[in-house]
Design a protein around this motif. Sequence first.
Motif, PDB file in Angstrom:
ATOM      1  N   ILE A   1      -1.344   1.212  -4.964  1.00  0.00           N
ATOM      2  CA  ILE A   1      -0.393   0.153  -4.615  1.00  0.00           C
ATOM      3  C   ILE A   1       0.843   0.241  -5.488  1.00  0.00           C
ATOM      4  CG2 ILE A   1      -2.072  -1.495  -3.710  1.00  0.00           C
ATOM      5  CD1 ILE A   1      -2.209  -2.784  -6.475  1.00  0.00           C
ATOM      6  N   ARG A   2       1.885  -0.430  -5.049  1.00  0.00           N
ATOM      7  CA  ARG A   2       3.090  -0.578  -5.882  1.00  0.00           C
ATOM      8  C   ARG A   2       3.547  -2.022  -5.762  1.00  0.00           C
ATOM      9  NH1 ARG A   2       5.276   3.708  -2.671  1.00  0.00           N
ATOM     10  NH2 ARG A   2       5.579   2.885  -0.602  1.00  0.00           N
ATOM     11  N   GLN A   3       4.117  -2.513  -6.851  1.00  0.00           N
ATOM     12  CA  GLN A   3       4.570  -3.890  -6.899  1.00  0.00           C
ATOM     13  C   GLN A   3       5.832  -4.061  -6.067  1.00  0.00           C
ATOM     14  OE1 GLN A   3       5.077  -5.405 -10.847  1.00  0.00           O
ATOM     15  NE2 GLN A   3       5.263  -7.506 -10.148  1.00  0.00           N
ATOM     16  N   ARG A   4       5.887  -5.159  -5.328  1.00  0.00           N
ATOM     17  CA  ARG A   4       7.077  -5.494  -4.547  1.00  0.00           C
ATOM     18  C   ARG A   4       8.087  -6.181  -5.461  1.00  0.00           C
ATOM     19  NH1 ARG A   4       7.314  -5.169   1.384  1.00  0.00           N
ATOM     20  NH2 ARG A   4       8.741  -6.853   1.030  1.00  0.00           N
TER      21      ARG A   4
ATOM     22  N   GLU B   1      -9.892   2.491   7.692  1.00  0.00           N
ATOM     23  CA  GLU B   1     -11.153   1.763   7.882  1.00  0.00           C
ATOM     24  C   GLU B   1     -10.980   0.252   7.741  1.00  0.00           C
ATOM     25  OE1 GLU B   1     -11.079   3.507   3.676  1.00  0.00           O
ATOM     26  OE2 GLU B   1     -10.590   4.216   5.670  1.00  0.00           O
ATOM     27  N   GLU B   2      -9.874  -0.186   7.140  1.00  0.00           N
ATOM     28  CA  GLU B   2      -9.564  -1.617   7.021  1.00  0.00           C
ATOM     29  C   GLU B   2      -8.435  -2.019   7.983  1.00  0.00           C
ATOM     30  OE1 GLU B   2     -11.107  -3.935   5.253  1.00  0.00           O
ATOM     31  OE2 GLU B   2     -12.503  -2.533   4.306  1.00  0.00           O
ATOM     32  N   ASN B   3      -7.971  -1.041   8.786  1.00  0.00           N
ATOM     33  CA  ASN B   3      -6.878  -1.269   9.738  1.00  0.00           C
ATOM     34  C   ASN B   3      -5.593  -1.709   9.027  1.00  0.00           C
ATOM     35  OD1 ASN B   3      -5.910  -1.112  12.366  1.00  0.00           O
ATOM     36  ND2 ASN B   3      -6.250  -3.286  12.728  1.00  0.00           N
ATOM     37  N   LEU B   4      -5.326  -1.099   7.862  1.00  0.00           N
ATOM     38  CA  LEU B   4      -4.141  -1.422   7.074  1.00  0.00           C
ATOM     39  C   LEU B   4      -3.213  -0.208   7.027  1.00  0.00           C
ATOM     40  CD1 LEU B   4      -5.885  -3.231   4.089  1.00  0.00           C
ATOM     41  CD2 LEU B   4      -4.501  -4.307   5.881  1.00  0.00           C
ATOM     42  N   PRO B   5      -1.986  -0.350   7.509  1.00  0.00           N
ATOM     43  CA  PRO B   5      -1.041   0.772   7.485  1.00  0.00           C
ATOM     44  C   PRO B   5      -0.396   0.930   6.110  1.00  0.00           C
ATOM     45  CG  PRO B   5       0.006  -1.143   8.449  1.00  0.00           C
ATOM     46  CD  PRO B   5      -1.425  -1.533   8.172  1.00  0.00           C
ATOM     47  N   ALA B   6       0.138   2.106   5.853  1.00  0.00           N
ATOM     48  CA  ALA B   6       0.935   2.302   4.637  1.00  0.00           C
ATOM     49  C   ALA B   6       2.069   1.289   4.653  1.00  0.00           C
ATOM     50  CB  ALA B   6       1.486   3.716   4.593  1.00  0.00           C
ATOM     51  N   GLY B   7       2.360   0.697   3.509  1.00  0.00           N
ATOM     52  CA  GLY B   7       3.418  -0.301   3.429  1.00  0.00           C
ATOM     53  C   GLY B   7       2.955  -1.725   3.682  1.00  0.00           C
ATOM     54  N   ALA B   8       1.676  -1.912   4.056  1.00  0.00           N
ATOM     55  CA  ALA B   8       1.163  -3.271   4.263  1.00  0.00           C
ATOM     56  C   ALA B   8       1.307  -4.054   2.960  1.00  0.00           C
ATOM     57  CB  ALA B   8      -0.295  -3.235   4.701  1.00  0.00           C
TER      58      ALA B   8
ATOM     59  N   LEU C   1       0.832  -1.203   0.000  1.00  0.00           N
ATOM     60  CA  LEU C   1       0.000   0.000   0.000  1.00  0.00           C
ATOM     61  C   LEU C   1       0.864   1.249   0.000  1.00  0.00           C
ATOM     62  CD1 LEU C   1      -2.742  -0.786   2.661  1.00  0.00           C
ATOM     63  CD2 LEU C   1      -3.028  -0.642   0.192  1.00  0.00           C
ATOM     64  N   ARG C   2       0.502   2.204  -0.825  1.00  0.00           N
ATOM     65  CA  ARG C   2       1.186   3.505  -0.832  1.00  0.00           C
ATOM     66  C   ARG C   2       0.739   4.353   0.362  1.00  0.00           C
ATOM     67  NH1 ARG C   2       3.794   4.761  -5.627  1.00  0.00           N
ATOM     68  NH2 ARG C   2       3.326   3.382  -7.363  1.00  0.00           N
TER      69      ARG C   2
END
Length: 63
Positions: A59-62, A15-22, A9-10
């Motif tokens: 998003i960005r690809q890992r 609301e989904e409890n997801l931090p940046a970088g998840a 995640l950028r």
Amino acid sequence: MELYDLVELRHAIPEENLPAGAVGTIVHVFHRPELAYEVEFTDEEGRTLSSVALTPDEIRQRP
């Protein structure tokens, strides 16, 4: 990005409890009405925490 790619995640999605970088996995690609990806986020034991439809700019690809 393609099916089963790892992405991160950028920006946070509180609301989904997801931090940046998840980190999540693309589980579906939507082509209509516009390009989007269903991304599944799991915990360390593989349990799904959230599944969210996201646009390419979210998003960005890992590597």
